[in-house]
Design an enzyme around this catalytic site. Sequence first.
Site, PDB file in Angstrom:
ATOM      1  N   ASP A  58      10.716 -18.122  61.681  1.00  0.00           N
ATOM      2  CA  ASP A  58      11.018 -18.247  60.263  1.00  0.00           C
ATOM      3  C   ASP A  58      10.366 -17.169  59.414  1.00  0.00           C
ATOM      4  OD1 ASP A  58       8.496 -19.228  60.686  1.00  0.00           O
ATOM      5  OD2 ASP A  58       8.702 -20.994  59.407  1.00  0.00           O
ATOM      6  N   HIS A  82       3.697 -22.151  51.541  1.00  0.00           N
ATOM      7  CA  HIS A  82       3.534 -22.629  52.924  1.00  0.00           C
ATOM      8  C   HIS A  82       2.528 -21.817  53.737  1.00  0.00           C
ATOM      9  CE1 HIS A  82       6.752 -25.460  52.426  1.00  0.00           C
ATOM     10  NE2 HIS A  82       7.690 -24.541  52.292  1.00  0.00           N
ATOM     11  N   GLY A 119       6.998 -20.850  57.162  1.00  0.00           N
ATOM     12  CA  GLY A 119       8.035 -21.306  56.249  1.00  0.00           C
ATOM     13  C   GLY A 119       8.501 -20.267  55.245  1.00  0.00           C
ATOM     14  N   ASP A 131       9.036 -27.786  44.234  1.00  0.00           N
ATOM     15  CA  ASP A 131       9.900 -27.343  45.325  1.00  0.00           C
ATOM     16  C   ASP A 131      10.391 -28.545  46.127  1.00  0.00           C
ATOM     17  OD1 ASP A 131      10.516 -26.081  48.092  1.00  0.00           O
ATOM     18  OD2 ASP A 131       9.972 -24.320  46.909  1.00  0.00           O
ATOM     19  N   HIS A 146      10.613 -28.689  49.218  1.00  0.00           N
ATOM     20  CA  HIS A 146       9.753 -28.762  50.403  1.00  0.00           C
ATOM     21  C   HIS A 146       8.299 -28.943  49.975  1.00  0.00           C
ATOM     22  CE1 HIS A 146      13.277 -26.332  51.707  1.00  0.00           C
ATOM     23  NE2 HIS A 146      13.200 -27.136  52.758  1.00  0.00           N
ATOM     24  N   ASP A 169      14.941 -24.808  45.130  1.00  0.00           N
ATOM     25  CA  ASP A 169      15.740 -25.398  46.199  1.00  0.00           C
ATOM     26  C   ASP A 169      15.960 -26.898  46.054  1.00  0.00           C
ATOM     27  OD1 ASP A 169      13.063 -25.794  46.686  1.00  0.00           O
ATOM     28  OD2 ASP A 169      13.044 -24.855  48.661  1.00  0.00           O
ATOM     29  N   TYR A 216      17.559 -20.985  47.793  1.00  0.00           N
ATOM     30  CA  TYR A 216      18.335 -20.224  48.759  1.00  0.00           C
ATOM     31  C   TYR A 216      19.812 -20.126  48.386  1.00  0.00           C
ATOM     32  CZ  TYR A 216      13.843 -21.034  50.684  1.00  0.00           C
ATOM     33  OH  TYR A 216      12.473 -21.104  50.806  1.00  0.00           O
TER      34      TYR A 216
END
Length: 435
Positions: A95, A137, A145, A172, A174, A261, A300
């Site tokens: 990633d 991350h 990430g 976020d 995530h 996101d 994204y």
Amino acid sequence: MSVNNRKVAYIWGENLIEYCDRLPAVLSRASLVHSLITAYGLLNHVKVVRSTPATYSDLKLFHSDLYLDHLKTFGEIEEDYMPTAEDEEYGLGYDCPPISDAYNAVATIAGSSVTAAKCLLLNIADVAINWCGGWHHAHRFGAEGFCYVNDIVIAIEKLRLKYPDVLYVDLDVHHGNGVQDAYNLSKSVFTLSFHKSEPGFYPGTGFVEDVGTLKGKGYMCNFPLQAFYSDETFEYVFDNVFTMVYSCFMPDAIVVQCGADALAHDPLGGAGLTLKGYCLCIQKILDKRKPTLILGGGGYNHINAAKLWTTITGLVTGIQLDETIPEHDFWPKYGPDYTLSVQPLLCKDKNTKEYILHTISIIKENLGKYLQPEDIVEPLVKKQRTDGEDDCKHITNSIILKCKLDSNSENNEVEAMDVQYQLPKKSIDIYEFFE
């Protein structure tokens, strides 16, 4: 402080945009964002501050020298380069594939958030915006990430030179595991995250039971949301939880990660927010009138990320934006409707009223259990520095030496260099820190 009196710094730089544009997960996103903000004329309502790269010492505020020195080994990366076992030890693999000129890329990106922090430290701005930051991350010993550097932790460490207690808010989709882990033992930085959580969803952390460790116990709060959470759910949850956390912690400064996101239609998201949901939360943060650092993050669907961050920039500056996207280099990408809005999902929000109320009750219980009465300070009791105090006296020489201050200036404003950035219709003054 009214919107008209709010001092806003916007962090920008040619190299910053160039490095961010070639990050594998967000190719060309930085240019899209900056171009839309420019097209709406928002640079006329902010102080544009040129980003300067972070130093090795800055980066070591969080990252290990082993990781940083490994990044220095990357020159020009060939397309067929295969990560080595050592690369993968530092998270440079699936990633976060190795990138060309990795160390300078990391220093440039981290430097943008350090520059934003300096704007707050030196009273250049009440709110500093850096849409090229927000990489939550990355860990001390490596990338993770899509994040090669944790600019957030480094910026927070800079802010703590003047602002002892910092509230970190993560929007976020995530969970911000890198930032949370960095302050797991701290009672000076409160980490508050609203994110999607379900089996198999990255990074698989950020449960409501996670409240910190040892002396940091109680200074961590997570609200894991079910899939397709809507504006209505998000606003209700944020209003209740942010208000409780703020009242208990009473921060000196706020850092907010605005990962885009969680917007509807993000390919890696699974939430259902529109611009409205984000903006109502940002407004609640701005209403606290604390020195505030606003960062980017995930996002994204690059067009929607540009729409969101442009809208938030307008909100911070008090500028009402036209719904029709203005013509600019990337205008064709906003078709077929060419409007600023993001349409909500048609999916049903999986968050039930019972789940939301139950989670809020757990958070309320945790705050009451771990934040003792002496930690809960009323707003009028906690001492605030006045405008007349020397904003630099609590800042280390390493920061002061990177700025040229006017000793006769009451507000210790950084002098403007005679630098112009040519826009389609007019020139914008660019401010930067003197070495």
